[in-house]
Structure formats: structure tokens, C-alpha cells
Design a protein around this motif. Structure first.
Motif, PDB file in Angstrom:
ATOM      1  N   THR A   1       0.817  -1.220   0.000  1.00  0.00           N
ATOM      2  CA  THR A   1       0.000   0.000   0.000  1.00  0.00           C
ATOM      3  C   THR A   1       0.845   1.262   0.000  1.00  0.00           C
ATOM      4  O   THR A   1       0.325   2.341  -0.239  1.00  0.00           O
ATOM      5  CB  THR A   1      -0.926   0.031   1.241  1.00  0.00           C
ATOM      6  N   ARG A   2       2.158   1.113   0.303  1.00  0.00           N
ATOM      7  CA  ARG A   2       3.104   2.229   0.436  1.00  0.00           C
ATOM      8  C   ARG A   2       2.693   3.214   1.530  1.00  0.00           C
ATOM      9  O   ARG A   2       2.963   4.399   1.444  1.00  0.00           O
ATOM     10  CB  ARG A   2       3.308   2.945  -0.894  1.00  0.00           C
ATOM     11  N   VAL A   3       2.057   2.692   2.561  1.00  0.00           N
ATOM     12  CA  VAL A   3       1.610   3.511   3.690  1.00  0.00           C
ATOM     13  C   VAL A   3       2.502   3.234   4.899  1.00  0.00           C
ATOM     14  O   VAL A   3       2.822   2.078   5.190  1.00  0.00           O
ATOM     15  CB  VAL A   3       0.131   3.216   4.035  1.00  0.00           C
ATOM     16  N   ILE A   4       2.871   4.299   5.610  1.00  0.00           N
ATOM     17  CA  ILE A   4       3.620   4.194   6.856  1.00  0.00           C
ATOM     18  C   ILE A   4       2.682   4.605   7.981  1.00  0.00           C
ATOM     19  O   ILE A   4       2.067   5.674   7.923  1.00  0.00           O
ATOM     20  CB  ILE A   4       4.868   5.090   6.843  1.00  0.00           C
ATOM     21  N   VAL A   5       2.578   3.744   8.990  1.00  0.00           N
ATOM     22  CA  VAL A   5       1.784   4.042  10.183  1.00  0.00           C
ATOM     23  C   VAL A   5       2.733   4.076  11.375  1.00  0.00           C
ATOM     24  O   VAL A   5       3.792   3.442  11.352  1.00  0.00           O
ATOM     25  CB  VAL A   5       0.666   2.998  10.422  1.00  0.00           C
ATOM     26  N   ASP A   6       2.375   4.828  12.421  1.00  0.00           N
ATOM     27  CA  ASP A   6       3.224   4.852  13.607  1.00  0.00           C
ATOM     28  C   ASP A   6       3.072   3.535  14.363  1.00  0.00           C
ATOM     29  O   ASP A   6       2.326   2.644  13.944  1.00  0.00           O
ATOM     30  CB  ASP A   6       2.941   6.078  14.477  1.00  0.00           C
ATOM     31  N   TYR A   7       3.769   3.399  15.483  1.00  0.00           N
ATOM     32  CA  TYR A   7       3.763   2.140  16.215  1.00  0.00           C
ATOM     33  C   TYR A   7       2.436   1.871  16.925  1.00  0.00           C
ATOM     34  O   TYR A   7       2.236   0.794  17.462  1.00  0.00           O
ATOM     35  CB  TYR A   7       4.937   2.085  17.187  1.00  0.00           C
TER      36      TYR A   7
ATOM     37  N   ASP B   1       8.823   7.170  -4.064  1.00  0.00           N
ATOM     38  CA  ASP B   1       9.683   6.127  -4.641  1.00  0.00           C
ATOM     39  C   ASP B   1      11.034   6.028  -3.934  1.00  0.00           C
ATOM     40  O   ASP B   1      11.538   4.932  -3.694  1.00  0.00           O
ATOM     41  CB  ASP B   1       9.905   6.371  -6.137  1.00  0.00           C
ATOM     42  N   ASP B   2      11.640   7.174  -3.572  1.00  0.00           N
ATOM     43  CA  ASP B   2      12.939   7.159  -2.890  1.00  0.00           C
ATOM     44  C   ASP B   2      12.842   6.506  -1.520  1.00  0.00           C
ATOM     45  O   ASP B   2      13.669   5.664  -1.158  1.00  0.00           O
ATOM     46  CB  ASP B   2      13.499   8.576  -2.749  1.00  0.00           C
ATOM     47  N   GLU B   3      11.834   6.886  -0.728  1.00  0.00           N
ATOM     48  CA  GLU B   3      11.696   6.315   0.605  1.00  0.00           C
ATOM     49  C   GLU B   3      11.351   4.830   0.509  1.00  0.00           C
ATOM     50  O   GLU B   3      11.878   4.019   1.279  1.00  0.00           O
ATOM     51  CB  GLU B   3      10.634   7.058   1.411  1.00  0.00           C
ATOM     52  N   HIS B   4      10.498   4.454  -0.436  1.00  0.00           N
ATOM     53  CA  HIS B   4      10.159   3.041  -0.638  1.00  0.00           C
ATOM     54  C   HIS B   4      11.430   2.225  -0.889  1.00  0.00           C
ATOM     55  O   HIS B   4      11.654   1.197  -0.243  1.00  0.00           O
ATOM     56  CB  HIS B   4       9.189   2.901  -1.813  1.00  0.00           C
ATOM     57  N   GLY B   5      12.263   2.694  -1.804  1.00  0.00           N
ATOM     58  CA  GLY B   5      13.501   1.980  -2.124  1.00  0.00           C
ATOM     59  C   GLY B   5      14.428   1.868  -0.927  1.00  0.00           C
ATOM     60  O   GLY B   5      15.015   0.808  -0.675  1.00  0.00           O
TER      61      GLY B   5
END
Length: 190
Positions: free
Chosen positions: A132-138, A148-152
Motif C-alpha cells: 500500500t506504500r503507507v507508513i503508520v506509527d507504532y 519512490d525514494d523512501e520506498h527503495g
């Protein structure tokens, strides 16, 4: 005062943030410091939910110079950054407290490490789902979408949840040679 989805406490001029104040973003990150014409301007700091801080001198909403300090006290250095790279693989807690005895691994700076949801990565400020390319906190609250850069970078460098067995599985020939009941194990016989 509500502003842009966040909350502001401090002075105003013509209904814009002005003077010394505190602005909390919807993500929980808080800015404390000088504001001018509705923007961060002067000395101020961002306090992140994970405990990290970014202290900077701001000019019209943009940091002119600053320093990030992680929750454990480690200060980020923009140049000659050797933390946890090929030069020195120790975590900050290992630098401060020493290494664990031989045979006991420390996988992250946090010991014991967080359990990562299946198929996801621990990217330092939360969990990343590459599908999903989603970042969630803890606490599983939305943080951002990865470009794209952070995904890689995450795929290349971050710790991933185990999705396969990592133990050694001998090939049939290896198993034959390792079998205690095999009289030919000392010989290289095919």
C-alpha cells in the motif's frame, strides 16, 4: 485556536500565529517556539511523538539550520554520519552500554525489538506496508505515504517481518552425508 487541522496556543496578530507559541499538528508532532505571520520563524523545536526533537532556527517556515536528536539522546550528524553503517554496526544503546555477550544478537536499538506485522518493515518511526506504500506509527495511526525514494530505502535497509523460515534446510545430499546411520558419511561418495 484551531489552525489547518492542528491546535495552536499563543499570540496572534490579524488572526495569524505570531510571537511565542505552540502548534500541534494532527499527527501529534508539536512545534514550540517563535512564529511570525503564521509561520515558524526564529528559534523553535519540533517534538515528535516518538520522542525525537528537531531544534532549529527557522526563516519563513523553513529551517535554516538545525539538529535532530533521537529519543535515546543520539544526535544526528549531517556530515560523516557513521551510525549503524558499514564503518560501525553498533546501535546507540550498544555504544553507550556495551555489546551483549557472544551469541546474543541485538537486532535493533530497542531491545527487545518490536514485533513487525507480517509483510511489513520497521522504518524507524513506524511500520511500512510495501503493497500500500503507507507508513503508520507504532500505534498504527497513519503517518504518510512513501514516495519512490523512501520506498527503495526502506526495502534496501530496514528490518522486515519474518515471512519465511530462516533455518538451514540441508539439500538431500547434505542430509545423506549428515545422517549418523550412514556408513559412507566420511567419504565423498555420490
Amino acid at each position: 485556536m484551531e489552525a489547518g487541522g492542528g491546535r495552536y496556543r499563543g499570540g496572534t496578530v490579524r488572526r495569524r500565529m505570531e510571537g511565542s507559541g505552540s502548534y500541534t499538528l494532527p499527527t501529534g508532532t508539536e512545534y514550540r517556539g517563535a512564529l511570525r505571520d503564521g509561520q515558524f520563524d526564529g528559534e523553535g523545536e519540533l517534538l515528535f511523538p516518538n520522542g525525537g526533537t528537531y531544534r532549529a532556527v527557522w526563516h519563513r517556515g523553513v529551517p535554516a539550520q538545525g539538529k535532530y536528536t533521537f529519543a535515546d539522546g543520539l544526535e544526528y550528524e549531517d556530515k560523516k554520519w557513521h551510525y549503524c553503517d558499514g564503518y560501525d554496526r553498533r546501535f546507540y544503546t550498544e555504544i553507550c552500554s556495551g555489546l551483549k555477550p557472544a551469541g546474543i544478537s541485538q537486532l535493533t536499538n530497542l531491545d527487545p525489538p518490536r514485533k513487525i506485522p507480517e509483510g511489513c518493515y520497521d522504518c524507524g518511526d513506524g511500520f511500512y506496508n510495501p503493497e500500500t506504500r503507507v507508513i503508520v506509527d507504532y500505534k498504527f495511526r497513519f503517518l504518510r505515504n512513501a514516495d519512490d525514494d523512501e520506498h527503495g530505502w526502506i526495502i534496501r535497509t530496514c528490518r522486515k517481518a519474518w515471512d519465511e523460515t530462516t533455518e538451514h534446510k540441508p539439500k538431500p545430499r547434505e542430509q545423506f552425508l549428515l545422517d549418523d546411520n550412514n556408513p559412507k558419511q566420511c567419504f565423498d561418495i555420490d
